[in-house]
Design a protein around this motif. Structure first.
Motif, mmCIF file in Angstrom:
data_model
loop_
_atom_site.group_PDB
_atom_site.id
_atom_site.type_symbol
_atom_site.label_atom_id
_atom_site.label_comp_id
_atom_site.label_asym_id
_atom_site.label_seq_id
_atom_site.Cartn_x
_atom_site.Cartn_y
_atom_site.Cartn_z
ATOM 1 N N GLY A 143 34.307 52.497 47.302
ATOM 2 C CA GLY A 143 34.504 52.466 45.862
ATOM 3 C C GLY A 143 35.891 52.007 45.443
ATOM 4 O O GLY A 143 36.160 51.809 44.263
ATOM 5 N N ARG A 144 36.763 51.811 46.401
ATOM 6 C CA ARG A 144 38.133 51.427 46.105
ATOM 7 C C ARG A 144 38.193 49.962 45.679
ATOM 8 O O ARG A 144 37.635 49.092 46.342
ATOM 9 N N THR B 266 30.013 38.913 38.342
ATOM 10 C CA THR B 266 29.156 38.248 39.312
ATOM 11 C C THR B 266 28.975 39.177 40.490
ATOM 12 O O THR B 266 29.944 39.755 40.991
ATOM 13 N N THR B 267 27.740 39.333 40.933
ATOM 14 C CA THR B 267 27.459 40.114 42.131
ATOM 15 C C THR B 267 26.920 39.165 43.178
ATOM 16 O O THR B 267 25.992 38.401 42.918
ATOM 17 N N GLY B 268 27.516 39.194 44.355
ATOM 18 C CA GLY B 268 27.078 38.314 45.430
ATOM 19 C C GLY B 268 27.624 38.759 46.766
ATOM 20 O O GLY B 268 28.484 39.639 46.848
ATOM 21 N N ARG B 269 27.109 38.138 47.814
ATOM 22 C CA ARG B 269 27.544 38.446 49.179
ATOM 23 C C ARG B 269 28.809 37.655 49.478
ATOM 24 O O ARG B 269 28.849 36.444 49.308
ATOM 25 N N LEU B 270 29.857 38.353 49.894
ATOM 26 C CA LEU B 270 31.121 37.701 50.241
ATOM 27 C C LEU B 270 30.946 36.984 51.570
ATOM 28 O O LEU B 270 30.703 37.626 52.598
ATOM 29 N N ALA C 123 43.606 34.936 41.547
ATOM 30 C CA ALA C 123 44.305 35.044 40.269
ATOM 31 C C ALA C 123 43.344 35.275 39.105
ATOM 32 O O ALA C 123 43.739 35.806 38.070
ATOM 33 N N GLU C 124 42.077 34.892 39.259
ATOM 34 C CA GLU C 124 41.092 35.064 38.191
ATOM 35 C C GLU C 124 40.314 36.372 38.287
ATOM 36 O O GLU C 124 39.555 36.702 37.386
ATOM 37 N N VAL C 125 40.494 37.119 39.362
ATOM 38 C CA VAL C 125 39.757 38.373 39.562
ATOM 39 C C VAL C 125 40.424 39.493 38.767
ATOM 40 O O VAL C 125 41.586 39.815 38.983
ATOM 41 N N ASP C 126 39.679 40.052 37.832
ATOM 42 C CA ASP C 126 40.159 41.216 37.082
ATOM 43 C C ASP C 126 39.884 42.503 37.853
ATOM 44 O O ASP C 126 40.701 43.422 37.855
ATOM 45 N N ARG C 127 38.708 42.567 38.488
ATOM 46 C CA ARG C 127 38.312 43.749 39.266
ATOM 47 C C ARG C 127 37.243 43.325 40.261
ATOM 48 O O ARG C 127 36.351 42.555 39.936
ATOM 49 N N ALA C 128 37.331 43.878 41.453
ATOM 50 C CA ALA C 128 36.313 43.609 42.475
ATOM 51 C C ALA C 128 36.093 44.880 43.281
ATOM 52 O O ALA C 128 37.043 45.547 43.669
ATOM 53 N N THR C 129 34.811 45.210 43.515
ATOM 54 C CA THR C 129 34.465 46.385 44.304
ATOM 55 C C THR C 129 33.285 46.065 45.214
ATOM 56 O O THR C 129 32.451 45.212 44.902
ATOM 57 N N VAL C 130 33.223 46.771 46.326
ATOM 58 C CA VAL C 130 32.104 46.661 47.256
ATOM 59 C C VAL C 130 30.946 47.467 46.685
ATOM 60 O O VAL C 130 31.136 48.584 46.203
ATOM 61 N N GLN C 131 29.758 46.909 46.750
ATOM 62 C CA GLN C 131 28.558 47.594 46.282
ATOM 63 C C GLN C 131 27.882 48.270 47.481
ATOM 64 O O GLN C 131 27.755 47.669 48.546
#
Length: 172
Positions: free
Chosen positions: A94-95, A120-124, A152-160
């Motif tokens: 959740g971090r 956007t939700t997707g597989r890294l 630079a465009e990422v406001d927030r990213a988390t692992v689902q």
């Protein structure tokens, strides 16, 4: 009172030469003692890009690191005379992902990435020094696509959290 900034060099020296890197350290008061929380991650080295999943830390690796960190803290005077509780772990799912190495260690996982343009939700599938690449599954309204997002465009990213991956070869 000891601060995370004063404890960090002691911990980094204790982990030097191991396959682990100090991700975060916090020192907080808890009654008559302090809690020292240490987050560790696998050291990926100085890599340009990661396209394969990274193995998670094993319990043995965390236990070995806990011993090394605890001995280093006990041998130094950075925490003074007050007792402390040491908690060592790896970052949880959740971090939020904030640094390129956070994305690199999560290649292969499902991410939710928020930018100014939306979520956007997707597989890294890849993470390099400049950005990340997601494979976005098809929906009723859109076809499958690959999205490249600069950090630079990422406001927030988390692992689902995924309980069962539909494309996991081990499940077949």
């Amino acid at each position: 009172m000891a601060t995370a900034d004063s404890v960090r060099p002691v911990l980094e020296e204790a982990l030097d030469g191991s396959a682990l890197v100090l991700d975060e350290v916090t020192v907080s008061p808890a009654g008559k003692r302090r809690v020292v929380r240490v987050l560790l991650d696998r050291d990926l080295g100085d890599v340009d890009a990661v396209t394969e999943p990274t193995a998670p830390l094993s319990l043995d690796e965390v236990a070995d690191a806990t011993r090394a960190v605890g001995e280093a803290l006990d041998a130094s005077d950075v925490l003074g005379e007050l007792p402390y509780t040491l908690e060592v772990s790896s970052p949880g799912v959740g971090r939020p992902l904030t640094l390129p190495r956070h994305f690199q260690r999560n290649v292969g996982r499902l991410l939710e990435v928020r930018t100014a343009d939306g979520e956007t939700t997707g597989r890294l599938v890849a993470a390099d020094r400049a950005g990340l690449t997601l494979e976005v599954a098809a929906t009723k309204k859109t076809s499958a696509r690959t999205a490249t997002v600069p950090y630079a465009e990422v406001d927030r990213a988390t692992v689902q959290v995924e309980f069962a991956r539909h494309d996991d070869p081990k499940e077949s």
